[in-house]
Write a protein that holds these residues in place. Structure first.
Motif, PDB file in Angstrom:
ATOM      1  N   GLU A  83     -15.208  13.252   7.498  1.00 27.43           N
ATOM      2  CA  GLU A  83     -15.313  11.975   6.801  1.00 27.43           C
ATOM      3  C   GLU A  83     -14.648  12.096   5.432  1.00 27.43           C
ATOM      4  O   GLU A  83     -14.587  13.188   4.853  1.00 27.43           O
ATOM      5  N   TYR A  84     -14.171  10.944   4.908  1.00 27.35           N
ATOM      6  CA  TYR A  84     -13.383  10.929   3.683  1.00 27.35           C
ATOM      7  C   TYR A  84     -13.893   9.837   2.746  1.00 27.35           C
ATOM      8  O   TYR A  84     -14.378   8.789   3.183  1.00 27.35           O
ATOM      9  N   ASP A  85     -13.759  10.110   1.423  1.00 25.64           N
ATOM     10  CA  ASP A  85     -14.171   9.097   0.455  1.00 25.64           C
ATOM     11  C   ASP A  85     -13.045   8.081   0.255  1.00 25.64           C
ATOM     12  O   ASP A  85     -12.004   8.156   0.917  1.00 25.64           O
ATOM     13  N   GLU A  86     -13.268   7.133  -0.649  1.00 26.38           N
ATOM     14  CA  GLU A  86     -12.289   6.065  -0.846  1.00 26.38           C
ATOM     15  C   GLU A  86     -10.956   6.564  -1.384  1.00 26.38           C
ATOM     16  O   GLU A  86      -9.934   5.879  -1.263  1.00 26.38           O
ATOM     17  N   GLU A  87     -10.961   7.749  -1.986  1.00 24.44           N
ATOM     18  CA  GLU A  87      -9.719   8.339  -2.497  1.00 24.44           C
ATOM     19  C   GLU A  87      -9.021   9.205  -1.456  1.00 24.44           C
ATOM     20  O   GLU A  87      -7.990   9.818  -1.732  1.00 24.44           O
ATOM     21  N   GLY A  88      -9.590   9.255  -0.254  1.00 22.79           N
ATOM     22  CA  GLY A  88      -8.982  10.042   0.816  1.00 22.79           C
ATOM     23  C   GLY A  88      -9.324  11.515   0.766  1.00 22.79           C
ATOM     24  O   GLY A  88      -8.713  12.315   1.477  1.00 22.79           O
ATOM     25  N   GLY A 107     -11.035   6.628   7.170  1.00 19.89           N
ATOM     26  CA  GLY A 107     -12.153   7.242   6.469  1.00 19.89           C
ATOM     27  C   GLY A 107     -13.060   8.096   7.322  1.00 19.89           C
ATOM     28  O   GLY A 107     -13.995   8.722   6.818  1.00 19.89           O
ATOM     29  N   LYS A 164      -8.267  10.194   8.811  1.00 19.95           N
ATOM     30  CA  LYS A 164      -8.277   9.922   7.370  1.00 19.95           C
ATOM     31  C   LYS A 164      -7.935   8.475   7.050  1.00 19.95           C
ATOM     32  O   LYS A 164      -8.475   7.902   6.101  1.00 19.95           O
ATOM     33  N   LYS A 213       0.834  -1.200   0.000  1.00 20.13           N
ATOM     34  CA  LYS A 213       0.000   0.000   0.000  1.00 20.13           C
ATOM     35  C   LYS A 213       0.869   1.251   0.000  1.00 20.13           C
ATOM     36  O   LYS A 213       0.560   2.238  -0.668  1.00 20.13           O
TER      37      LYS A 213
END
Length: 295
Positions: A280-285, A275, A272, A42
C-alpha cells in the motif's frame, strides 16, 4: 536519414512519463500527448517532481528549468506532425494502438520512425494499421526509465533497416544501451520478467514466504534491482496480467497467469498508481511500512 531534434511521446502513463523525462534530459525537444487532458496535466507534474528529485540527488547536470523548458504538450496527435521521431506508449490494447498508428501514419512525414514501446505485443500486428509498416519499430524501454540502462529494438516483419538503425541511434542518444531483437512473443526480456513475477505470485499463494521476504530474496540472492512485487506494483498488475495472457495464448501453459494475480486485478489492487497492490502507498506514492499483503 532524418536528424532527430524533436521527439513525440504518445501516452503519459508511467512509461510515457519516463520516456518523456529521458528525452528531455537528453536534450530533445519533447512533445507529449494523451487523449485524456487530466492525464497530461498530471504527467507534467510527475515529470517536474522527478526532475527536482534527480537534481537534488546530483544526477542531473542541467538546471530543472532548462529540462522542463524542452517539454511541450500536444492537444491532438496532429500536433506531433513536426516531430522527427515518435514513440507510442499507450495501453497494451491492440485496438487502441491501431487507432494511434493509423492517425500518426497520416500526419507524420514518411521518413519519421513510429516506434512502439510495447513490452510483448507483435510489432508486425501493430504495424499493420499503418500505410507504411516499414517505418514501425519496437522500442522497448524498462521501468523506471531513468534508471534502467537497456532499450530493446525490435524488428517486425516489415521493419526497414533504416528505421531500425535510427531507433538504435535515438536510444543511444537518450543514454541507453540497445540490443536488436527479432520479433517473438515477449522479446528477449518480457517473457523472463513475466515468468519471474508470475512465479512469485504462485509462491505467495502457496505460502512459501511473505511478499517482502520474496522481494528481499530476489534482490539479495539474484541481484535484481527490484523485487518482483515491487516491480509489479510499479508497472501495474493489470499491465502484467495483459502480458501474461498474451504469452499464455502464444507460448503455452508455462505462462498461465497465477489465480492470485488474477484476483488482485479483479479486486482493483493494481499497484502504486491506485495506492494499493501487493503493498500500500500514501498520497505521495511512498510505500507504507508493514503494508505488504500476506497473500
Amino acid at each position: 536519414m532524418r536528424e532527430v531534434k524533436r521527439i513525440g511521446v504518445v501516452g503519459t502513463g508511467v512509461m510515457g512519463q519516463g520516456i518523456a523525462y529521458q528525452a528531455a534530459v537528453s536534450g530533445f525537444e519533447t512533445w507529449i500527448y494523451d487523449a485524456r487532458p487530466e492525464a497530461l496535466e498530471k504527467a507534467l507534474e510527475q515529470i517536474a517532481a522527478l526532475v527536482k528529485r534527480q537534481k537534488e540527488k546530483g544526477f542531473l547536470r542541467d538546471e530543472p528549468g532548462d529540462v522542463l523548458g524542452r517539454l511541450r504538450t500536444a492537444r491532438s496527435l496532429g500536433e506531433l506532425s513536426e516531430c522527427d521521431f515518435v514513440i507510442e506508449a499507450v495501453t497494451e490494447d491492440l485496438a487502441v494502438k491501431h487507432s494511434v498508428f493509423r492517425e500518426l501514419d497520416g500526419v507524420c512525414a514518411p521518413d519519421v520512425v513510429l516506434a512502439t514501446n510495447t513490452s510483448a505485443k507483435s510489432i508486425t500486428e501493430i504495424a499493420a494499421a499503418a500505410a507504411m509498416p516499414e517505418r514501425v519499430v519496437g522500442m522497448h524501454f524498462f521501468n523506471p526509465v531513468h534508471r534502467m540502462e537497456l532499450v530493446e529494438v525490435v524488428r517486425g516483419l516489415e521493419s526497414a533497416e533504416w528505421a531500425v538503425e535510427q531507433t538504435e541511434g535515438v536510444g543511444r542518444s537518450m543514454g541507453k544501451e540497445t540490443i536488436r531483437v527479432n520479433e517473438r512473443p515477449g522479446f528477449a526480456t518480457s517473457r523472463i520478467s513475466a515468468m519471474v513475477g508470475n512465479e512469485a505470485f504462485y509462491m505467495l499463494m502457496e505460502g512459501v514466504s511473505s511478499a517482502e521476504e520474496i522481494d528481499k530474496a530476489i534482490k539479495l540472492g539474484l541481484h535484481f534491482p527490484m523485487g518482483p512485487f515491487e516491480l509489479g506494483d510499479l508497472v501495474g498488475w493489470d499491465t502484467r496480467l495483459h502480458v501474461l495472457e498474451y504469452l499464455h495464448q502464444t507460448l503455452g501453459e508455462k505462462f498461465r497467469p497465477c489465480p492470485l494475480l488474477v484476483q488482485y486485478v479483479r479486486a482493483g489492487r493494481l499497484g502504486k498508481k491506485v495506492g494499493r497492490g501487493v503493498y500500500e502507498y500514501d498520497e505521495e506514492g511512498r510505500r507504507i511500512p508493514g503494508s505488504a499483503s500476506g497473500r
